[in-house]
Write a protein that holds these residues in place. Structure first.
Motif, PDB file in Angstrom:
ATOM      1  N   SER A 170      -4.595  12.869  10.638  1.00  0.00           N
ATOM      2  CA  SER A 170      -3.595  13.005   9.574  1.00  0.00           C
ATOM      3  C   SER A 170      -3.682  11.850   8.584  1.00  0.00           C
ATOM      4  O   SER A 170      -3.328  11.997   7.415  1.00  0.00           O
ATOM      5  CB  SER A 170      -2.197  13.066  10.178  1.00  0.00           C
ATOM      6  N   SER A 187      -5.635   9.067   6.138  1.00  0.00           N
ATOM      7  CA  SER A 187      -6.731   9.219   5.177  1.00  0.00           C
ATOM      8  C   SER A 187      -7.782   8.153   5.436  1.00  0.00           C
ATOM      9  O   SER A 187      -7.534   6.956   5.227  1.00  0.00           O
ATOM     10  CB  SER A 187      -6.194   9.107   3.746  1.00  0.00           C
ATOM     11  N   ALA A 239      -8.024  14.465   4.958  1.00  0.00           N
ATOM     12  CA  ALA A 239      -6.813  13.878   4.383  1.00  0.00           C
ATOM     13  C   ALA A 239      -7.106  13.089   3.116  1.00  0.00           C
ATOM     14  O   ALA A 239      -6.376  13.165   2.125  1.00  0.00           O
ATOM     15  CB  ALA A 239      -6.134  12.978   5.426  1.00  0.00           C
ATOM     16  N   GLN A 258      -7.920  15.314   0.031  1.00  0.00           N
ATOM     17  CA  GLN A 258      -6.760  15.917  -0.615  1.00  0.00           C
ATOM     18  C   GLN A 258      -6.061  14.933  -1.558  1.00  0.00           C
ATOM     19  O   GLN A 258      -5.326  15.347  -2.447  1.00  0.00           O
ATOM     20  CB  GLN A 258      -5.777  16.400   0.458  1.00  0.00           C
ATOM     21  N   GLN A 315      -0.478   5.338   3.016  1.00  0.00           N
ATOM     22  CA  GLN A 315       0.237   6.388   2.290  1.00  0.00           C
ATOM     23  C   GLN A 315       1.708   6.039   2.117  1.00  0.00           C
ATOM     24  O   GLN A 315       2.332   5.465   2.995  1.00  0.00           O
ATOM     25  CB  GLN A 315       0.123   7.708   3.039  1.00  0.00           C
ATOM     26  N   THR A 322       0.587  15.234   3.776  1.00  0.00           N
ATOM     27  CA  THR A 322      -0.488  15.433   4.761  1.00  0.00           C
ATOM     28  C   THR A 322       0.015  15.845   6.143  1.00  0.00           C
ATOM     29  O   THR A 322      -0.777  16.016   7.056  1.00  0.00           O
ATOM     30  CB  THR A 322      -1.288  14.138   4.910  1.00  0.00           C
ATOM     31  N   SER A 348      -1.436  18.893   8.168  1.00  0.00           N
ATOM     32  CA  SER A 348      -2.683  18.872   8.929  1.00  0.00           C
ATOM     33  C   SER A 348      -2.483  18.425  10.369  1.00  0.00           C
ATOM     34  O   SER A 348      -3.416  18.485  11.167  1.00  0.00           O
ATOM     35  CB  SER A 348      -3.691  17.936   8.254  1.00  0.00           C
ATOM     36  N   GLN A 349      -1.281  17.958  10.701  1.00  0.00           N
ATOM     37  CA  GLN A 349      -1.055  17.462  12.061  1.00  0.00           C
ATOM     38  C   GLN A 349      -1.115  18.567  13.103  1.00  0.00           C
ATOM     39  O   GLN A 349      -1.353  18.314  14.279  1.00  0.00           O
ATOM     40  CB  GLN A 349       0.297  16.749  12.151  1.00  0.00           C
TER      41      GLN A 349
END
Length: 644
Positions: free
Chosen positions: A19, A21, A37, A40, A103, A111, A114-115
């Protein structure tokens, strides 16, 4: 496929569906892999531009040198973006760096979707060998890191841990956590009552201190234990941090604290000893002043009484000088006037010089009455010992000359004592300042009191000065001392009005004065001096007796109270507090008496309710400040220093 390629594949698989980046780059900032991540966020382009600039190249260079995250920031598409960078390959291999974007709350929410894919990534992650998965992260770490199974067995240990425990990788895998650290610290928590096997999940995550059994000695360590949280394939992450240096720091801190307490105890001991040692000398001074005040002594008797008084005063001053040396630079510095020092030295040593038939002369270069910013007690201690030594080693008919020179340009004081005596041999020079070493006529070292030059040397060194001498056998010796002017904490002895100290004190013959002292001799001496001025004197040998006198006093209420600081049962400060509290409607000027005066003592006595503080013995000149203020308006009384 090379080892580096295999490691990159492992790292990329590990961070692919994370998750957070992440981006993997080489030492030139070229992107080798970017996870979903970071793609995106659309920051790969701004990162590449940043690493091509001067700031980016500096970040790459710094990040390549350490395995811990290095924070930096760059200009992204939507403003300034924070990130960190770290090296993930050993120092012996090609530089590969891992960049992580820090972040914001908004980006983190973006994000979170995506977890849900994390479970699938975790399953793939567990298929890799443990050493492959964590070696890239742990191998360059300074702290000992390891992976443990639920029973505490070592699955993997990084090089730092292997060095710490003194084992090879194969030896470590045959050990458990309790084989390398003391069981007493954690066994009871992990095993539990009635349990037969270890289960680390009982305490993970946790942190505690333990003792590691090193190859040469036991090592205090801090243990951090974490878990991957998996029920099916649990793994535990261990970090061991060597606490040797921090323990030493704690020990040093404890020793410093104990030393401070010992210093405070020594200061209090010095104060008590000063009071006891000064008391007999103070009585001699007071008795001598009383004898001379009768006016019935003959010239010769008066001369010897004056000598007794001056000798006692000089002994008191020398004692104060030696005592203050033990306090080093913490004590306050009082300036001196050259003319007063010369007069005191001549009075002190005139009788000895006359007895030895030696001429004694003193000289001053500069303003005789100027206040010199060098401590008066130090200068007196130095000069009186040097002059005394010179007189001892000078034969009849010769001379001893001392001089005081003030160098305003170099802000220093020069003290010199010259004699025409026997001189000092070269063999004695290295030991001349040693304690208990003295010289005889034949220039041989002898045991004896011989502490004068040792005290002089100590006083000079405390004030960052220098001392040297020249000597020639049969022709004499010259000692020269250079002392720098004091900077900062210097108490100026200037005239000031007594009215500012003794406001409202207006005594007249017939008024009542109360004297409180546990020493009967001191009571009698001071009472006789006060009665000679025509005052009614009440006396008490302690605080309790003084309170009884004040309780029954009506028309004879004392306008002035002299009270000793150190007394049994109720001391002077306790008695003063009770007087100020119990007899608020009555007003008395209270003067505290003490044999030892410093800033803290004056502060304590003043806060207790005393109007001022005087040092014992209380001379006639000091006494007249209270009894005849119109005749003595330029004297200085000890008060709370201005800096307080």
């Amino acid at each position: 496929m090379t080892v580096l390629s295999e490691r990159l594949d492992v790292i990329c698989d590990f961070i692919r569906d994370a998750s957070a980046s992440f981006m993997v780059i080489d030492g030139e900032g070229v992107c080798l892999f970017a996870n979903h991540a970071i793609q995106q966020l659309n920051v790969t382009g701004p990162l590449s531009r940043y690493f091509n600039g001067d700031a980016g190249r500096a970040t790459l260079k710094a990040g390549a040198g350490q395995s811990t995250p290095l924070p930096f920031s760059f200009e992204g598409a939507k403003g300034r973006q924070r990130a960190n960078i770290r090296r993930i390959t050993p120092a012996t291999e090609e530089v590969i760096l891992l960049v992580k974007i820090i972040q914001s709350a908004r980006m983190a929410a973006f994000t979170m979707a995506s977890q849900s894919e994390g479970a699938a990534a975790l399953q793939a992650y567990h298929k890799r060998r443990v050493s492959d998965r964590f070696g890239a992260f742990f191998n360059t770490a300074r702290e000992g890191n390891a992976i443990l199974n639920r029973a505490g067995g070592f699955v993997y240990g990084n090089p730092a841990l292997l060095r710490l425990v003194g084992l090879t990788e194969d030896e470590l895998t045959r050990k458990t956590l309790f084989d390398v650290i003391s069981e007493d610290s954690v066994a009871a928590q992990i095993i539990g009552t009635g349990a037969t096997r270890v289960d680390l999940s009982r305490i993970a995550p946790s942190q505690f201190d333990a003792t590691l059994h090193g190859p040469q000695r036991d090592i205090p360590v801090s243990v951090s234990l974490g878990s991957n949280g998996s029920e099916s394939s649990p793994e535990f992450f261990l970090t061991l941090r060597d606490l040797t240096d921090s323990r030493r720091f704690a020990e040093v801190k404890k020793l410093n604290s104990e030393l401070d307490m010992a210093n405070k105890a020594m200061d209090e001991f010095n104060r008590l000893m000063s009071h006891e040692m000064r008391a007999p000398l103070s009585k001699l001074v007071s008795i001598a002043e009383n004898l001379r005040s009768f006016g019935k002594l003959g010239a010769e008797a008066d001369r010897y009484v004056t000598m007794i008084e001056e000798a006692a005063k000089d002994a008191l001053l020398q004692y104060s000088s030696i005592l203050s040396m033990s306090r080093g630079s913490k004590r306050e510095i009082v300036q001196f006037r050259p003319v007063e020092l010369v007069e005191r030295l001549m009075r002190q040593h005139a009788l000895i010089a006359e007895h030895h038939q030696v001429r004694l002369n003193g000289a001053i270069s500069g303003d005789r009455h100027a206040s010199v910013p060098v401590d008066a007690t130090d200068v007196f201690l130095i000069m009186t010992n040097l002059v005394s030594n010179a007189l001892k080693h000078t034969t009849a008919g010769d001379a001893v000359v001392f001089s005081i020179t003030v160098h305003e340009d170099s802000r220093s004081l020069e003290l010199q004592v010259r004699d025409t005596g026997t001189g000092i041999s070269e063999a004695l020079r290295p030991r001349i300042y040693d304690a208990f070493v003295t010289t005889a006529a034949e220039m041989e070292i002898q045991s004896g009191v011989g502490v004068g030059l040792a005290l002089v040397k100590r006083a000079v060194e405390l004030r960052k000065g220098t001392i040297d001498f020249t000597s020639e056998l049969g022709k004499g010796t010259t000692f020269t001392v250079m002392l720098p002017f004091a900077e900062g904490d210097v108490e100026r002895v200037e005239p000031e009005e007594i009215g500012s100290v003794a406001n409202g004190l207006n005594l007249a013959p017939g008024d009542t004065i109360l004297v409180i002292d546990d020493d009967v001799v001191n009571l009698q001496i001071l009472s006789a001096r006060l009665a000679a001025y025509g005052y009614k004197v009440l006396t008490a040998t302690g605080g309790t007796g003084a309170l009884r006198i004040l309780k029954t006093a009506q028309d004879t209420w004392p306008k002035l109270i002299f009270i000793d600081r150190n007394m049994p049962n109720l001391n002077g400060m306790e008695t003063t507090r009770i007087i100020r509290s119990r007899f608020r409607a009555r007003d008395s000027f209270i003067c505290g008496l003490t044999a030892y005066v410093d800033h803290e003592i004056v502060k304590d006595m003043t806060l207790a309710g005393m109007n001022c503080v005087e040092q014992k013995p209380l001379s006639n000149q000091s006494l007249e400040k209270y009894l005849k203020p119109d005749r003595a308006r330029t004297e200085v009384v000890h008060r709370l220093p201005r800096s307080a």
